[in-house]
Design a protein around this motif. Sequence first.
Motif, PDB file in Angstrom:
ATOM      1  N   UNK A   1     -17.507   2.781 -53.893  1.00 23.89           N
ATOM      2  CA  UNK A   1     -18.732   3.429 -53.428  1.00 23.89           C
ATOM      3  C   UNK A   1     -19.132   3.065 -52.004  1.00 23.89           C
ATOM      4  N   UNK A   2     -18.629   1.939 -51.516  1.00 26.56           N
ATOM      5  CA  UNK A   2     -18.985   1.544 -50.161  1.00 26.56           C
ATOM      6  C   UNK A   2     -20.318   0.830 -50.099  1.00 26.56           C
ATOM      7  N   UNK A   3     -21.435   1.566 -50.088  1.00 25.95           N
ATOM      8  CA  UNK A   3     -22.756   0.956 -49.930  1.00 25.95           C
ATOM      9  C   UNK A   3     -23.549   1.094 -51.219  1.00 25.95           C
ATOM     10  N   UNK A   4     -24.124  -0.021 -51.710  1.00 25.62           N
ATOM     11  CA  UNK A   4     -24.958  -0.023 -52.919  1.00 25.62           C
ATOM     12  C   UNK A   4     -26.137  -0.947 -52.697  1.00 25.62           C
ATOM     13  N   UNK A   5     -27.231  -0.691 -53.370  1.00 29.15           N
ATOM     14  CA  UNK A   5     -28.369  -1.592 -53.304  1.00 29.15           C
ATOM     15  C   UNK A   5     -28.285  -2.605 -54.443  1.00 29.15           C
ATOM     16  N   UNK A   6     -28.915  -3.756 -54.236  1.00 31.82           N
ATOM     17  CA  UNK A   6     -28.969  -4.784 -55.269  1.00 31.82           C
ATOM     18  C   UNK A   6     -29.637  -4.224 -56.530  1.00 31.82           C
ATOM     19  N   UNK A   7     -30.697  -3.437 -56.343  1.00 29.56           N
ATOM     20  CA  UNK A   7     -31.422  -2.863 -57.471  1.00 29.56           C
ATOM     21  C   UNK A   7     -30.528  -1.960 -58.305  1.00 29.56           C
ATOM     22  N   UNK A   8     -29.775  -1.092 -57.634  1.00 33.78           N
ATOM     23  CA  UNK A   8     -28.890  -0.170 -58.362  1.00 33.78           C
ATOM     24  C   UNK A   8     -27.821  -0.934 -59.143  1.00 33.78           C
ATOM     25  N   UNK A   9     -27.254  -1.966 -58.522  1.00 35.68           N
ATOM     26  CA  UNK A   9     -26.222  -2.759 -59.194  1.00 35.68           C
ATOM     27  C   UNK A   9     -26.796  -3.487 -60.410  1.00 35.68           C
ATOM     28  N   UNK A  10     -28.019  -3.999 -60.266  1.00 40.25           N
ATOM     29  CA  UNK A  10     -28.652  -4.705 -61.380  1.00 40.25           C
ATOM     30  C   UNK A  10     -28.903  -3.756 -62.548  1.00 40.25           C
ATOM     31  N   UNK A  11     -29.391  -2.554 -62.251  1.00 41.81           N
ATOM     32  CA  UNK A  11     -29.640  -1.575 -63.312  1.00 41.81           C
ATOM     33  C   UNK A  11     -28.336  -1.142 -63.972  1.00 41.81           C
ATOM     34  N   UNK A  12     -27.303  -0.979 -63.182  1.00 39.95           N
ATOM     35  CA  UNK A  12     -26.012  -0.541 -63.707  1.00 39.95           C
ATOM     36  C   UNK A  12     -25.441  -1.546 -64.699  1.00 39.95           C
ATOM     37  N   UNK A  13     -25.584  -2.839 -64.392  1.00 38.27           N
ATOM     38  CA  UNK A  13     -24.998  -3.886 -65.229  1.00 38.27           C
ATOM     39  C   UNK A  13     -26.012  -4.521 -66.184  1.00 38.27           C
ATOM     40  N   UNK A  14     -27.246  -3.996 -66.167  1.00 34.63           N
ATOM     41  CA  UNK A  14     -28.292  -4.430 -67.096  1.00 34.63           C
ATOM     42  C   UNK A  14     -28.575  -5.929 -66.999  1.00 34.63           C
ATOM     43  N   UNK A  15     -28.666  -6.400 -65.767  1.00 33.03           N
ATOM     44  CA  UNK A  15     -29.043  -7.784 -65.500  1.00 33.03           C
ATOM     45  C   UNK A  15     -30.103  -7.763 -64.403  1.00 33.03           C
ATOM     46  N   UNK A  16     -30.629  -8.934 -64.086  1.00 39.64           N
ATOM     47  CA  UNK A  16     -31.667  -9.003 -63.059  1.00 39.64           C
ATOM     48  C   UNK A  16     -31.050  -8.927 -61.662  1.00 39.64           C
ATOM     49  N   UNK A  17     -31.900  -8.594 -60.688  1.00 39.61           N
ATOM     50  CA  UNK A  17     -31.439  -8.573 -59.299  1.00 39.61           C
ATOM     51  C   UNK A  17     -31.022  -9.974 -58.853  1.00 39.61           C
ATOM     52  N   UNK A  18     -31.700 -10.972 -59.385  1.00 34.86           N
ATOM     53  CA  UNK A  18     -31.343 -12.352 -59.035  1.00 34.86           C
ATOM     54  C   UNK A  18     -29.931 -12.684 -59.527  1.00 34.86           C
ATOM     55  N   UNK A  19     -29.597 -12.202 -60.747  1.00 34.17           N
ATOM     56  CA  UNK A  19     -28.250 -12.440 -61.286  1.00 34.17           C
ATOM     57  C   UNK A  19     -27.197 -11.757 -60.419  1.00 34.17           C
ATOM     58  N   UNK A  20     -27.468 -10.521 -59.995  1.00 33.60           N
ATOM     59  CA  UNK A  20     -26.522  -9.810 -59.140  1.00 33.60           C
ATOM     60  C   UNK A  20     -26.347 -10.535 -57.821  1.00 33.60           C
ATOM     61  N   UNK A  21     -27.433 -11.040 -57.274  1.00 36.35           N
ATOM     62  CA  UNK A  21     -27.346 -11.771 -56.001  1.00 36.35           C
ATOM     63  C   UNK A  21     -26.469 -13.014 -56.147  1.00 36.35           C
ATOM     64  N   UNK A  22     -26.615 -13.727 -57.277  1.00 39.05           N
ATOM     65  CA  UNK A  22     -25.770 -14.902 -57.512  1.00 39.05           C
ATOM     66  C   UNK A  22     -24.306 -14.489 -57.667  1.00 39.05           C
ATOM     67  N   UNK A  23     -24.070 -13.378 -58.363  1.00 34.03           N
ATOM     68  CA  UNK A  23     -22.696 -12.893 -58.530  1.00 34.03           C
ATOM     69  C   UNK A  23     -22.068 -12.567 -57.176  1.00 34.03           C
ATOM     70  N   UNK A  24     -22.827 -11.905 -56.329  1.00 34.15           N
ATOM     71  CA  UNK A  24     -22.303 -11.516 -55.017  1.00 34.15           C
ATOM     72  C   UNK A  24     -22.005 -12.743 -54.165  1.00 34.15           C
ATOM     73  N   UNK A  25     -22.854 -13.769 -54.263  1.00 31.43           N
ATOM     74  CA  UNK A  25     -22.592 -14.985 -53.503  1.00 31.43           C
ATOM     75  C   UNK A  25     -21.334 -15.678 -53.994  1.00 31.43           C
ATOM     76  N   UNK A  26     -21.133 -15.683 -55.322  1.00 27.30           N
ATOM     77  CA  UNK A  26     -19.909 -16.259 -55.873  1.00 27.30           C
ATOM     78  C   UNK A  26     -18.692 -15.498 -55.382  1.00 27.30           C
ATOM     79  N   UNK A  27     -18.796 -14.184 -55.323  1.00 22.21           N
ATOM     80  CA  UNK A  27     -17.682 -13.364 -54.829  1.00 22.21           C
ATOM     81  C   UNK A  27     -17.389 -13.678 -53.366  1.00 22.21           C
ATOM     82  N   UNK A  28     -18.446 -13.893 -52.578  1.00 22.12           N
ATOM     83  CA  UNK A  28     -18.235 -14.281 -51.178  1.00 22.12           C
ATOM     84  C   UNK A  28     -17.532 -15.636 -51.097  1.00 22.12           C
ATOM     85  N   UNK A  29     -17.974 -16.583 -51.948  1.00 19.21           N
ATOM     86  CA  UNK A  29     -17.361 -17.909 -51.962  1.00 19.21           C
ATOM     87  C   UNK A  29     -15.884 -17.850 -52.321  1.00 19.21           C
ATOM     88  N   UNK A  30     -15.511 -16.827 -53.094  1.00 19.05           N
ATOM     89  CA  UNK A  30     -14.116 -16.651 -53.487  1.00 19.05           C
ATOM     90  C   UNK A  30     -13.299 -15.903 -52.442  1.00 19.05           C
TER      91      UNK A  30
END
Length: 244
Positions: free
Chosen positions: A23-52
């Motif tokens: 998709x290229x560009x996505x908002x944190x809110x859209x990703x959180x709704x898509x995966x049925x988790x909080x925006x904070x959880x998505x932010x932590x996931x994205x940081x882990x992905x960056x760390x990897x």
Amino acid sequence: MARANSFDRLRRLELLAAHLKQQGFCTIKDLAEMHRVSERTISRDLQLMRDQGLPIDADRGRGGGVRLDRNWGIGRLNLSYGEAVDLLISIAVAEQMKSPHFLANLSSIRRQLIASFSAEKRARIDRLKSRILVGTTASTFVQGTVASGDERTIQKLHQSFLDQHSIIVRYKDESGKTTTREIEAHYLLLNYPVWYVLAFDHHRGDVRTFRCDRLQSIEMTDNRFQVLPRTRIDRSLDGNNSLK
């Protein structure tokens, strides 16, 4: 519970990476709704992905949007057992249809998938593949009557086929009459492009054929069944149980 949560997070990370790649560009809110988790959880996931080492860029000026460098390749695709089974069965169907085009790499893909399973799971997959039958191409008349089946209903049929649990179905026959009955999904038959389930019908006390697109609804049961031998199914197909 911790192990289940870890598995869920790993699957979510894989799906996040794939989604961002597509998709290229996505908002944190859209990703959180898509995966049925909080925006904070998505932010932590994205940081882990960056760390990897994944090149994820944030754009704070556009609603917390993130993007993944399109030049980055996912590289390794991790499939769940169910997803891998679906893919292997699809490959088996394609090979049985003997199309001369675009199938050159299927054998290699199949070998790699099978090699990732334990011997026990490979045996189970072989048994499942033996229950998928490929027949002839459906007649022009039959093709003209095919309807788009309900996705949730087909998913339940698929699950009952894998788990060998009987199901309560509402079925609309060729004349338009709807009946409710308990059936056991023993085999699936493809007369391209029409799928049929070859099932033991508790109401009839015998094997019957049901067109998958005519299944109106399905209710799962806890009743398990043993798969009937192929000879029993062949006798049914050779009888008066026509595929219409």
